[in-house]
Design a protein around this motif. Structure first.
Motif, PDB file in Angstrom:
ATOM      1  N   SER A  47      -3.908   1.661  -3.572  1.00 36.96           N
ATOM      2  CA  SER A  47      -2.876   1.558  -4.608  1.00 36.96           C
ATOM      3  C   SER A  47      -1.657   0.811  -4.081  1.00 36.96           C
ATOM      4  O   SER A  47      -1.480   0.636  -2.875  1.00 36.96           O
ATOM      5  CB  SER A  47      -2.459   2.951  -5.069  1.00 36.96           C
ATOM      6  N   LEU A  48      -0.811   0.389  -4.999  1.00 39.12           N
ATOM      7  CA  LEU A  48       0.412  -0.312  -4.605  1.00 39.12           C
ATOM      8  C   LEU A  48       1.315   0.607  -3.791  1.00 39.12           C
ATOM      9  O   LEU A  48       2.032   0.154  -2.893  1.00 39.12           O
ATOM     10  CB  LEU A  48       1.145  -0.812  -5.854  1.00 39.12           C
ATOM     11  N   GLY A  54      -4.208  -2.820  -5.175  1.00 37.95           N
ATOM     12  CA  GLY A  54      -4.416  -2.117  -6.431  1.00 37.95           C
ATOM     13  C   GLY A  54      -5.477  -2.728  -7.309  1.00 37.95           C
ATOM     14  O   GLY A  54      -5.467  -2.541  -8.531  1.00 37.95           O
TER      15      GLY A  54
END
Length: 512
Positions: A47-48, A54
């Motif tokens: 994920s970011l 992401g």
């Protein structure tokens, strides 16, 4: 070729001193390649908030398949550039520099340059890989009995490098920061380049110049074409980075898989129908076709290691040893470890079977390897069922799968390379090795598309994914085994025709 390039037995373990140069160069290059590759899907799907990209699993797996497929496809122009323009020594040097630059770009914490780094690494690897393997062969006279053992030593460098890469890059990437892992790969390639340049004199004049150079006019035209291709790729990359065009990696992977497959059939068919082959050569081409089919199917399953199996290790495997969490990428090192341990046993197996007059056909051996590899996915089918219940599974499920994949690899990969060198029509031997390499690219891209079906939000479908891969591969393996009973007749006569084998090419995994 000067005598010191292939006749000096006082060098590296009784082999030419140049083998030491190539051994350590390849070891560090493989450290950088496999170390970075182990992080790719993990980084793209993180994920970011975890400082990843992401991406969806489908997009990340497709990009992974395109990248690994491109590495082997680009080996074809890489070999041509060495043979016609630069010579092997210079091509390896420039390829290593491009690889290092690619890792440096990946190490920069700027997501917009990620694909630039991937393209540089793939391009550099295409220049380095086929030519450093060929350089090993150039160190020996054609009748030197040390050649096979020299390749065995050289291949050990591949496995050592991959082990180092998985542990170092995997630790830095997952425990310190993704870009630290990519930076570690850049350092590894830099060490390899320094070692190569410092000891390049041990190679003598082995592939110092092109084996079949173009004329001055032809070389100029070739560089113009290469420059134009680079310019087109750069423009497309710039348009994509600036958002002017949108690229769907899954769609591209599908089209590239179709294009590579059509290219394979077109080239294979051209040699078969227009190559003025004898009846015996055509029969051997049919036998070789079965090997190519097995190869493409095998790598489409085996290469799940860096994609769906990598994600399974991250998300659904219990990785805690006390207070230490084992990096997910470390599980991939099991393959290199098992290769090192099992290779001598398999080398002895085929020899001992031959002494007992038990010599299965090439397609039969490949079918056995394909079925054994597929059995690894049966193991994952049961492991995924536990994961679907919300449980963290024990590490031995993945380790067992990698063990079975390695056994399958040792049954298929070296046998397939031997089949290409033995069954190809002599005057098309080099081209057929190039056509065979396309099966690596096809398998890798299909592997990425298959891994794209790994949906972390719908874990209940994961057991079926692994079961489908297993049943499909076993089915193909059984068909090949049955046809292999006939292909033994097709293969007969290869020795009688005194076909000289071509030098081994590099297999996509660490067997060779």
């Amino acid at each position: 070729m000067s005598s010191n390039t292939h006749q000096n037995s006082a060098g590296f373990f009784g082999h030419p001193k140049g083998l030491s140069t190539l051994f350590f160069t390849e070891m560090w290059e493989r450290m950088s390649y496999y170390g970075m590759r182990a992080l790719l899907v993990l980084f793209m799907t993180a994920s970011l908030q975890e400082e990843g990209l992401g991406f969806t699993v489908a997009a990340a797996a497709a990009i992974y398949g395109l990248y690994t497929g491109a590495v082997y496809f680009l080996g074809l122009p890489g070999g041509w550039i060495a043979d016609r323009l630069l010579g092997g020594q210079k091509t390896v040097w420039y390829g290593g520099i491009i690889i290092m630059c690619g890792h440096i770009v990946l190490a920069i914490p700027n997501d917009s340059t990620f694909f630039v780094g991937l393209m540089l690494v793939a391009s550099g690897t295409g220049l380095l890989k086929p030519n450093i393997s060929a350089l090993v062969g150039h160190l020996y006279a054609s009748d030197d009995v040390r050649r096979d053992s020299g390749y065995a030593i050289y291949y050990m460098g591949i496995n050592l490098g991959s082990l180092i890469g998985y542990f170092i890059c995997g630790y830095f990437g997952e425990s310190v920061g993704w870009h630290w892992g990519f930076g570690a790969a850049a350092v590894g390639m830099a060490v390899g380049l320094i070692q190569y340049r410092a000891t390049i004199g041990t190679l003598g004049d082995a592939s110092l110049k092109p084996e079949n150079p173009l004329s001055e006019k032809g070389a100029k035209r070739a560089w113009q074409v290469i420059g134009a291709v680079i310019a087109v790729v750069a423009v497309i990359a710039a348009l994509a980075l600036t958002g002017k065009i949108t690229i769907n990696p899954v769609v591209i992977a599908q089209y590239v898989a179709i294009a590579f497959t059509l290219t394979f059939f077109a080239y294979y068919g051209f040699i078969y129908f227009a190559g003025q082959l004898t009846d015996a050569e055509k029969k051997r081409m049919w036998a070789l076709f079965l090997v190519c089919l097995a190869s493409a199917c095998f790598w489409s399953g085996f290469e799940q290691a860096g994609s769906s199996l990598n994600l399974f290790g991250r998300d659904y495997t219990d990785r805690l040893i006390g207070a230490f969490e084992v990096p997910a990428s470390w599980f991939q090192s099991a393959n290199a470890f098992f290769i090192i341990v099992l290779s001598p046993f398999f080398a002895a197996l085929w020899i001992n079977l031959g002494k007992r007059m038990i010599t299965p056909s090439y397609s039969m051996k490949c079918a056995i390897g394909l079925i054994i590899m597929a059995s690894g996915f049966l193991v994952m089918f049961f492991a995924a069922q536990y994961a679907a219940q919300g449980l963290k599974v024990a590490p031995y499920w993945l380790i067992t799968t990698y063990f079975l994949h390695t056994v399958g690899e040792l049954c298929l990969s070296p046998v397939a390379l031997s089949a290409v060198s033995k069954l190809s029509p002599r005057r098309f031997a080099g081209q057929m090795m190039g056509v065979f390499v396309l099966t690596y690219s096809i398998g890798n891209i299909i592997s990425g598309l298959l891994a794209g079906n790994f949906d972390p939000d719908n874990i209940q479908e994961l057991p079926n994914l692994y079961l489908q891969i297993a049943l499909f591969s076993i089915g193909i393996g059984i068909i090949l085994a049955l046809v292999g009973l006939k292909s033994k007749v097709w293969e007969n006569g290869a020795e009688d025709d005194h076909i000289e084998p071509v030098e081994p090419a590099e297999a996509p995994a660490k067997t060779v």
